[in-house]
Write a protein that holds these residues in place. Structure first.
Motif, PDB file in Angstrom:
ATOM      1  N   THR A  18     -10.696 119.465  30.970  1.00 25.84           N
ATOM      2  CA  THR A  18      -9.772 118.334  30.976  1.00 25.84           C
ATOM      3  C   THR A  18      -9.604 117.723  32.358  1.00 25.84           C
ATOM      4  OG1 THR A  18      -7.897 119.852  31.281  1.00 25.84           O
ATOM      5  CG2 THR A  18      -8.477 119.239  29.016  1.00 25.84           C
ATOM      6  N   GLU A  19     -10.135 118.423  33.382  1.00 26.65           N
ATOM      7  CA  GLU A  19     -10.065 117.958  34.763  1.00 26.65           C
ATOM      8  C   GLU A  19      -8.618 117.743  35.227  1.00 26.65           C
ATOM      9  OE1 GLU A  19     -12.733 114.557  34.430  1.00 26.65           O
ATOM     10  OE2 GLU A  19     -14.347 115.791  35.252  1.00 26.65           O
ATOM     11  N   ARG A  20      -7.734 118.588  34.717  1.00 30.12           N
ATOM     12  CA  ARG A  20      -6.340 118.511  35.152  1.00 30.12           C
ATOM     13  C   ARG A  20      -6.229 118.938  36.608  1.00 30.12           C
ATOM     14  NH1 ARG A  20      -2.653 118.397  30.931  1.00 30.12           N
ATOM     15  NH2 ARG A  20      -1.125 118.108  32.603  1.00 30.12           N
ATOM     16  N   ILE A  21      -7.049 119.922  36.988  1.00 34.07           N
ATOM     17  CA  ILE A  21      -7.153 120.286  38.394  1.00 34.07           C
ATOM     18  C   ILE A  21      -8.641 120.418  38.721  1.00 34.07           C
ATOM     19  CG2 ILE A  21      -4.936 121.494  38.398  1.00 34.07           C
ATOM     20  CD1 ILE A  21      -6.422 124.120  38.360  1.00 34.07           C
ATOM     21  N   HIS A  22      -8.974 120.449  39.998  1.00 33.71           N
ATOM     22  CA  HIS A  22     -10.377 120.529  40.404  1.00 33.71           C
ATOM     23  C   HIS A  22     -11.018 121.804  39.858  1.00 33.71           C
ATOM     24  CE1 HIS A  22     -13.932 120.768  42.996  1.00 33.71           C
ATOM     25  NE2 HIS A  22     -13.761 119.472  43.214  1.00 33.71           N
ATOM     26  N   LYS A  23     -12.288 121.686  39.438  1.00 32.29           N
ATOM     27  CA  LYS A  23     -12.957 122.826  38.789  1.00 32.29           C
ATOM     28  C   LYS A  23     -13.031 124.052  39.698  1.00 32.29           C
ATOM     29  CE  LYS A  23     -17.779 121.529  39.921  1.00 32.29           C
ATOM     30  NZ  LYS A  23     -17.499 120.339  40.721  1.00 32.29           N
ATOM     31  N   THR A  24     -13.171 123.839  41.003  1.00 33.78           N
ATOM     32  CA  THR A  24     -13.235 124.984  41.918  1.00 33.78           C
ATOM     33  C   THR A  24     -11.898 125.710  41.960  1.00 33.78           C
ATOM     34  OG1 THR A  24     -14.886 123.844  43.259  1.00 33.78           O
ATOM     35  CG2 THR A  24     -13.752 125.703  44.275  1.00 33.78           C
ATOM     36  N   LYS A  25     -10.802 124.950  41.973  1.00 33.91           N
ATOM     37  CA  LYS A  25      -9.481 125.577  41.949  1.00 33.91           C
ATOM     38  C   LYS A  25      -9.269 126.355  40.659  1.00 33.91           C
ATOM     39  CE  LYS A  25      -7.170 122.123  44.884  1.00 33.91           C
ATOM     40  NZ  LYS A  25      -6.082 121.111  44.954  1.00 33.91           N
ATOM     41  N   ALA A 377     -21.078 120.729  31.109  1.00 31.15           N
ATOM     42  CA  ALA A 377     -21.270 120.593  32.554  1.00 31.15           C
ATOM     43  C   ALA A 377     -21.345 121.931  33.273  1.00 31.15           C
ATOM     44  CB  ALA A 377     -20.138 119.747  33.146  1.00 31.15           C
ATOM     45  N   VAL A 378     -20.923 123.017  32.640  1.00 30.63           N
ATOM     46  CA  VAL A 378     -20.982 124.340  33.278  1.00 30.63           C
ATOM     47  C   VAL A 378     -21.940 125.273  32.552  1.00 30.63           C
ATOM     48  CG1 VAL A 378     -18.648 124.147  34.202  1.00 30.63           C
ATOM     49  CG2 VAL A 378     -18.986 125.201  31.946  1.00 30.63           C
ATOM     50  N   GLY A 379     -22.809 124.726  31.710  1.00 28.81           N
ATOM     51  CA  GLY A 379     -23.703 125.559  30.926  1.00 28.81           C
ATOM     52  C   GLY A 379     -24.856 126.155  31.711  1.00 28.81           C
ATOM     53  N   ALA A 380     -25.221 125.528  32.820  1.00 27.19           N
ATOM     54  CA  ALA A 380     -26.336 126.017  33.633  1.00 27.19           C
ATOM     55  C   ALA A 380     -26.015 125.782  35.104  1.00 27.19           C
ATOM     56  CB  ALA A 380     -27.634 125.302  33.257  1.00 27.19           C
ATOM     57  N   SER A 381     -26.603 126.601  35.948  1.00 28.12           N
ATOM     58  CA  SER A 381     -26.351 126.491  37.385  1.00 28.12           C
ATOM     59  C   SER A 381     -26.706 125.117  37.915  1.00 28.12           C
ATOM     60  CB  SER A 381     -27.156 127.563  38.126  1.00 28.12           C
ATOM     61  OG  SER A 381     -26.831 128.852  37.673  1.00 28.12           O
ATOM     62  N   PHE A 399     -16.526 116.066  33.547  1.00 27.31           N
ATOM     63  CA  PHE A 399     -16.979 117.093  32.605  1.00 27.31           C
ATOM     64  C   PHE A 399     -17.409 116.454  31.296  1.00 27.31           C
ATOM     65  CE2 PHE A 399     -16.385 120.083  29.160  1.00 27.31           C
ATOM     66  CZ  PHE A 399     -16.851 121.282  29.656  1.00 27.31           C
ATOM     67  N   TRP A 400     -16.626 115.534  30.785  1.00 22.92           N
ATOM     68  CA  TRP A 400     -16.915 114.964  29.471  1.00 22.92           C
ATOM     69  C   TRP A 400     -18.002 113.909  29.524  1.00 22.92           C
ATOM     70  CZ3 TRP A 400     -15.897 117.757  25.615  1.00 22.92           C
ATOM     71  CH2 TRP A 400     -14.778 118.609  25.628  1.00 22.92           C
ATOM     72  N   GLU A 401     -18.145 113.205  30.635  1.00 17.15           N
ATOM     73  CA  GLU A 401     -19.265 112.266  30.748  1.00 17.15           C
ATOM     74  C   GLU A 401     -20.585 113.019  30.630  1.00 17.15           C
ATOM     75  OE1 GLU A 401     -21.201 108.908  33.772  1.00 17.15           O
ATOM     76  OE2 GLU A 401     -19.497 110.114  34.431  1.00 17.15           O
TER      77      GLU A 401
END
Length: 429
Positions: A18-25, A377-381, A399-401
């Motif tokens: 949902t990109e509510r916060i940055h993916k790294t966080k 978007a996180v399925g592969a390195s 993520f959704w794009e």
């Protein structure tokens, strides 16, 4: 502890999606929870082969990012961008097809992450020259890299795991995987213009400007380019021959980066500027969260359900593994998924008398996990790396794009792979 690991992963994944916060966080926060609550201890999180951070992946990325950072100083990316645009006559559609084909072929010879690191800067420059948004082109390339990487033993990290667990050789992968990958790429190329329609509008004056450029003038330091070329050739040779020389690709990349830093004389600020620190930290957090799922048996349980549902029928097992692998690899990253699923596939293959059908289980796992890496978007390195590069280049991909496009390609590639497996290993096997 199982509930903690599962809930933490679901919450973190939801925040990423949902990109509510940055993916790294989100990834680091999830890692902190499973570590803080004792689901994993420090040894399991940082040193375990089964549940810890995959340092081979992280350090391979780090080494290649430094090499790319030095290579960027030569102007070779600008040269390649102008060359590609001119060969495509300035047509964005032809540019996309040309770059995706190059990406797919390179991903089979190297690995898809390395290829993405090298091709993405070129793509950003091409699109900048043409005055069009780079994000659709970057998405297309990473989708192509995951497809092309399936062709060989070294093209995608899950392939290396499958080869190690199954005893299948480099030549086995060429014989069994390359034909279907070539077919998949042909279908993928036909789908591209429709999948990314609306992304190819370019002003005629921009095309004229590109066609008038002299790509040779883009090279700023020919001596440094030669040094980079020698080091890259040595690194790529090390990648291809790692099973013979018994040196892991991560070590090869780090050695190459170290040698290039020394002989290039570039300043730390120059080569370190290319390191995607947020991407590396995201990987670390994701690996720890998935490691918690592995330790608590969540991933193994899901995989076992899929294996048990086959009822001893080889064709059903092959198709079920294909579909389940595509779905799960798209959600939890295909590297830890394949590492967990491989022992189960080995056990299942041991119960099948026909060796052709038994091998088909391994090819099904490989195709499902490689192509399933395109699902999200996180399925592969390579996906994560590409999103990091896009964000730094000022053309962020949500993520959704990515997932909207990736889900379509995953569905198509799996739909093509299923009849291939049936025809080759059962109808005519």
């Amino acid at each position: 502890m199982t509930a903690v690991a599962l809930v933490t992963f679901v919450v973190a994944y939801t925040l990423i999606a949902t990109e509510r916060i940055h993916k790294t966080k989100a990834a680091l926060g999830g890692a902190a929870v499973v570590l803080g609550l004792g689901v994993l201890d420090s040894g399991e999180a940082f040193f375990s082969h089964d549940t810890g951070v995959d340092w081979d992946v992280v350090l391979l990325l780090f080494g290649m990012m430094i090499i790319v950072g030095v290579l960027r100083q030569t102007g070779v990316f600008e040269y390649t961008a102008i060359w590609a645009a001119k060969r495509a006559k300035g047509s964005p559609v032809r540019v996309m097809i040309l770059l995706t084909v190059i990406t797919a072929v390179a991903s089979a010879l190297l690995d898809n992450v390395t290829t993405v690191l090298l091709i993405a800067p070129v793509t950003v420059l091409v699109c900048d020259r043409l005055g069009i948004r780079a994000a659709p082109f970057l998405i297309a390339e990473v989708l192509a890299s995951n497809i092309g990487g399936a062709a060989t033993l070294i093209g995608d990290p899950p392939n290396i795991i499958v080869g190690s667990r199954s005893g299948l050789s480099f030549n086995d992968f060429l014989a069994h995987m390359t034909p279907i990958v070539v077919l998949e790429l042909a279908v993928f190329t036909l789908v591209l213009p429709r999948l990314f329609r609306g992304s190819f509008d370019v002003r005629p004056d921009r095309i004229a400007e590109v066609m008038a450029l002299n790509e040779g003038e883009a090279i700023r330091d020919r001596t440094l380019l030669i040094k980079c070329g020698v080091v890259l050739a040595a690194v790529f040779t090390g990648f291809v021959a790692h099973s013979l020389i018994h040196v892991d690709p991560a070590v090869v990349a780090l050695l190459g980066a170290g040698v290039l830093v020394v002989i290039s004389g570039t300043e730390p600020g120059d080569y370190l500027s290319g390191v995607e620190w947020e991407t590396l930290l995201f990987f670390a957090g994701l690996f720890i969260m998935v490691g918690a799922l592995v330790k608590t048996g969540v991933v193994a349980t899901m995989a076992r359900w899929a294996a048990d549902a086959t009822g001893g029928r080889a064709l059903v097992a092959v198709l079920l593994i294909l579909v389940v692998s595509a779905v799960l690899s798209g959600v939890i990253d295909n590297i830890p998924y394949v590492a967990t699923m491989s022992p189960l596939v080995a056990d299942l293959a041991g119960t099948i008398d026909n060796p052709v059908h038994a091998d088909a289980l391994w090819w099904s796992l490989t195709l499902g996990s490689d192509f399933g890496g395109n699902l999200t978007a996180v399925g592969a390195s390579a996906n994560v790396v590409m999103l990091g590069i896009a964000a730094r280049a000022g053309t962020p991909i949500s993520f959704w794009e990515f997932t909207r496009k990736g889900a379509v390609i995953t569905a198509i590639t799996i739909a093509v792979a299923a009849p291939y497996l049936w025809l080759r290993y059962f109808a005519f096997g």
